[in-house]
Motif scaffolding. Sequence first.
Motif, PDB file in Angstrom:
ATOM      1  N   LYS A  28      17.302  20.835 -41.193  1.00 25.07           N
ATOM      2  CA  LYS A  28      17.342  19.513 -40.526  1.00 25.07           C
ATOM      3  C   LYS A  28      16.101  19.261 -39.684  1.00 25.07           C
ATOM      4  N   THR A  29      15.471  20.317 -39.190  1.00 19.77           N
ATOM      5  CA  THR A  29      14.464  20.080 -38.154  1.00 19.77           C
ATOM      6  C   THR A  29      13.063  20.614 -38.473  1.00 19.77           C
ATOM      7  N   GLY A  30      12.926  21.399 -39.538  1.00 17.27           N
ATOM      8  CA  GLY A  30      11.603  21.917 -39.884  1.00 17.27           C
ATOM      9  C   GLY A  30      10.830  20.877 -40.687  1.00 17.27           C
ATOM     10  N   LYS A  31       9.547  20.727 -40.386  1.00 15.47           N
ATOM     11  CA  LYS A  31       8.745  19.702 -41.087  1.00 15.47           C
ATOM     12  C   LYS A  31       7.386  20.280 -41.463  1.00 15.47           C
ATOM     13  N   ARG A  32       6.901  19.865 -42.656  1.00 13.27           N
ATOM     14  CA  ARG A  32       5.514  20.180 -43.005  1.00 13.27           C
ATOM     15  C   ARG A  32       4.732  18.891 -42.850  1.00 13.27           C
ATOM     16  N   ASP A  33       3.652  18.934 -42.088  1.00 11.54           N
ATOM     17  CA  ASP A  33       2.827  17.736 -41.893  1.00 11.54           C
ATOM     18  C   ASP A  33       1.822  17.660 -43.033  1.00 11.54           C
ATOM     19  N   VAL A  34       2.299  17.089 -44.144  1.00 11.41           N
ATOM     20  CA  VAL A  34       1.509  17.065 -45.376  1.00 11.41           C
ATOM     21  C   VAL A  34       0.184  16.307 -45.155  1.00 11.41           C
ATOM     22  N   HIS A  35       0.239  15.251 -44.350  1.00 13.14           N
ATOM     23  CA  HIS A  35      -0.970  14.438 -44.137  1.00 13.14           C
ATOM     24  C   HIS A  35      -2.080  15.228 -43.433  1.00 13.14           C
ATOM     25  N   LEU A  36      -1.725  16.367 -42.820  1.00 11.00           N
ATOM     26  CA  LEU A  36      -2.749  17.140 -42.095  1.00 11.00           C
ATOM     27  C   LEU A  36      -3.349  18.274 -42.929  1.00 11.00           C
ATOM     28  N   SER A  58      14.021  26.210 -30.432  1.00 10.31           N
ATOM     29  CA  SER A  58      15.461  26.505 -30.319  1.00 10.31           C
ATOM     30  C   SER A  58      16.060  26.923 -31.666  1.00 10.31           C
ATOM     31  N   GLU A  59      15.360  26.652 -32.760  1.00 14.27           N
ATOM     32  CA  GLU A  59      15.848  27.010 -34.099  1.00 14.27           C
ATOM     33  C   GLU A  59      15.344  28.383 -34.562  1.00 14.27           C
ATOM     34  N   MET A  60      14.744  29.149 -33.649  1.00 18.59           N
ATOM     35  CA  MET A  60      14.184  30.435 -34.036  1.00 18.59           C
ATOM     36  C   MET A  60      15.202  31.338 -34.754  1.00 18.59           C
ATOM     37  N   PRO A  61      16.470  31.403 -34.290  1.00 13.06           N
ATOM     38  CA  PRO A  61      17.427  32.264 -35.011  1.00 13.06           C
ATOM     39  C   PRO A  61      17.593  31.838 -36.477  1.00 13.06           C
ATOM     40  N   VAL A  62      17.586  30.533 -36.743  1.00 17.87           N
ATOM     41  CA  VAL A  62      17.714  30.039 -38.125  1.00 17.87           C
ATOM     42  C   VAL A  62      16.483  30.447 -38.930  1.00 17.87           C
ATOM     43  N   PHE A  63      15.312  30.313 -38.297  1.00 24.42           N
ATOM     44  CA  PHE A  63      14.059  30.686 -38.971  1.00 24.42           C
ATOM     45  C   PHE A  63      14.073  32.167 -39.341  1.00 24.42           C
ATOM     46  N   ILE A  64      14.526  32.983 -38.389  1.00 27.97           N
ATOM     47  CA  ILE A  64      14.519  34.428 -38.630  1.00 27.97           C
ATOM     48  C   ILE A  64      15.465  34.776 -39.786  1.00 27.97           C
ATOM     49  N   SER A  65      16.642  34.153 -39.826  1.00 26.21           N
ATOM     50  CA  SER A  65      17.539  34.527 -40.938  1.00 26.21           C
ATOM     51  C   SER A  65      17.023  33.978 -42.265  1.00 26.21           C
ATOM     52  N   LEU A  66      16.351  32.824 -42.236  1.00 26.83           N
ATOM     53  CA  LEU A  66      15.749  32.290 -43.466  1.00 26.83           C
ATOM     54  C   LEU A  66      14.651  33.234 -43.974  1.00 26.83           C
ATOM     55  N   ALA A  67      13.782  33.664 -43.040  1.00 28.96           N
ATOM     56  CA  ALA A  67      12.681  34.557 -43.412  1.00 28.96           C
ATOM     57  C   ALA A  67      13.241  35.853 -43.993  1.00 28.96           C
ATOM     58  N   ARG A  68      14.353  36.299 -43.437  1.00 27.07           N
ATOM     59  CA  ARG A  68      15.026  37.512 -43.949  1.00 27.07           C
ATOM     60  C   ARG A  68      15.494  37.300 -45.372  1.00 27.07           C
ATOM     61  N   SER A  69      16.091  36.123 -45.594  1.00 25.60           N
ATOM     62  CA  SER A  69      16.642  35.856 -46.935  1.00 25.60           C
ATOM     63  C   SER A  69      15.533  35.740 -47.981  1.00 25.60           C
ATOM     64  N   LYS A  70      14.307  35.469 -47.539  1.00 25.64           N
ATOM     65  CA  LYS A  70      13.183  35.385 -48.489  1.00 25.64           C
ATOM     66  C   LYS A  70      12.511  36.751 -48.689  1.00 25.64           C
ATOM     67  N   GLY A  71      13.029  37.757 -48.016  1.00 24.95           N
ATOM     68  CA  GLY A  71      12.542  39.120 -48.271  1.00 24.95           C
ATOM     69  C   GLY A  71      11.375  39.564 -47.410  1.00 24.95           C
ATOM     70  N   ILE A  72      11.130  38.852 -46.293  1.00 23.84           N
ATOM     71  CA  ILE A  72       9.994  39.216 -45.427  1.00 23.84           C
ATOM     72  C   ILE A  72      10.106  40.664 -44.933  1.00 23.84           C
ATOM     73  N   ALA A  73      11.317  41.089 -44.648  1.00 25.50           N
ATOM     74  CA  ALA A  73      11.500  42.421 -44.053  1.00 25.50           C
ATOM     75  C   ALA A  73      10.937  43.520 -44.961  1.00 25.50           C
ATOM     76  N   GLN A  74      11.003  43.288 -46.281  1.00 23.87           N
ATOM     77  CA  GLN A  74      10.499  44.324 -47.203  1.00 23.87           C
ATOM     78  C   GLN A  74       8.979  44.487 -47.139  1.00 23.87           C
ATOM     79  N   LEU A  75       8.289  43.464 -46.600  1.00 26.32           N
ATOM     80  CA  LEU A  75       6.830  43.556 -46.549  1.00 26.32           C
ATOM     81  C   LEU A  75       6.359  44.502 -45.443  1.00 26.32           C
TER      82      LEU A  75
END
Length: 356
Positions: A53-61, A82-99
């Motif tokens: 809901k709240t993450g954005k990519r500023d494509v124009h930049l 404030s969404e850091m916990p959501v970011f951390i679990s998303l990053a986990r689900s993408k396999g960042i921890a294995q790196l």
Amino acid sequence: MRQMPWFGMDIGGTLVKLVYFEPTDNTPDDEKNETETVKIIRHYLKSRSAYGKTGKRDVHLQMECSIKNRRGILHFVRFPTSEMPVFISLARSKGIAQLASTVCATGGGAYKFEKQFSEELNLTLKKFDELASLIHGIHFIERYNPQECFYLQNPMEDEKFRKIPFDFSDSYPFLVVNIGSGVSILAVYSQDKYKRVSGTSLGGGTFVGLCCLLTGCETFEDAIALASSGDSNKVDKLVRDIYGGDYPKFGLTGDTIACSFGHMISKEKRDKVSKADLARATLVTITNNIGSIARMCAVNEGIERVVFTGNFLRVNQISMRLLAYAMDFWSGGTLKALFLEHEGYFGAVGCLLELV
Ligand code: ADP
């Protein structure tokens, strides 16, 4: 260090700014060596411009540049801290921890969230100072983007005001006024020589906080939208409300604000103001206060160019125009307000550059 996407992260009081460099000159060997995780992350980041809901990519930049002799594209992403916990679990689900790798980070959150990054993502945060990163990032982006720096012509005329590119190549010394949640003011004399000269806790966060209290709005965007349709003169007491006209002895015209929120001591006036008027007055009060402190700093340091950065200026033409006008008018034309297209991303960029 295992292969990791090139990230720079600025974890601020309100927003996390994430800059991602995507090399575009990969050799077949580079491509063969790229891990699945890196591919997944790149695909996830590039295939959309909104994350949850709240993450954005500023494509124009997004912009092309070279880092460490590699050509590539810089991508700019932001989400609320404030969404850091959501970011951390998303990053986990993408396999960042294995790196089991390292990410460069700056801002207060690089300290606050260090343990969580390590425990939940197996990531080490390499921490960098936020003001050093900010200055480094400004120098880098400005060098690559001839349109980066601009000023406003005729800032107070709705029909006639224009954004004009400013050649920043011979810019020293200059002042940086970084308006984030709070405000930091730096005097920059060369690539490596700068100092923090002042700051104020009345910043972008104060604007949003006060607006939420006064109008019941919930977000920065709502507060800005409300302010756009409001009239601050219904809230502020002007010189003409006190003098009946101008105060010419000291060059104060009748429409100068004498007392911010000064009308609000009257019940009758309070009953007449709208939420939009209150939002506008809050925006004008915070902006003028920052402009006034910036001007004093510029005079103290003997500096004429004042560069305003930070996400407070995002989608906020009202404040940019006010700052441009105030700098020029109150300095008798000697000070120039400058703005940068990448507003709040310089800290994250400077931090990414430290990686290489
Ligand atoms: P920080 O590093 O302190 O988070 P930023 O430069 O990111 O600072 O600026 C944060 C300020 O930007 C907020 O206080 C607010 O005024 C403004 N802002 C702009 N866009 C947003 C947004 N989408 N959400 C919250 N604040 C925003």
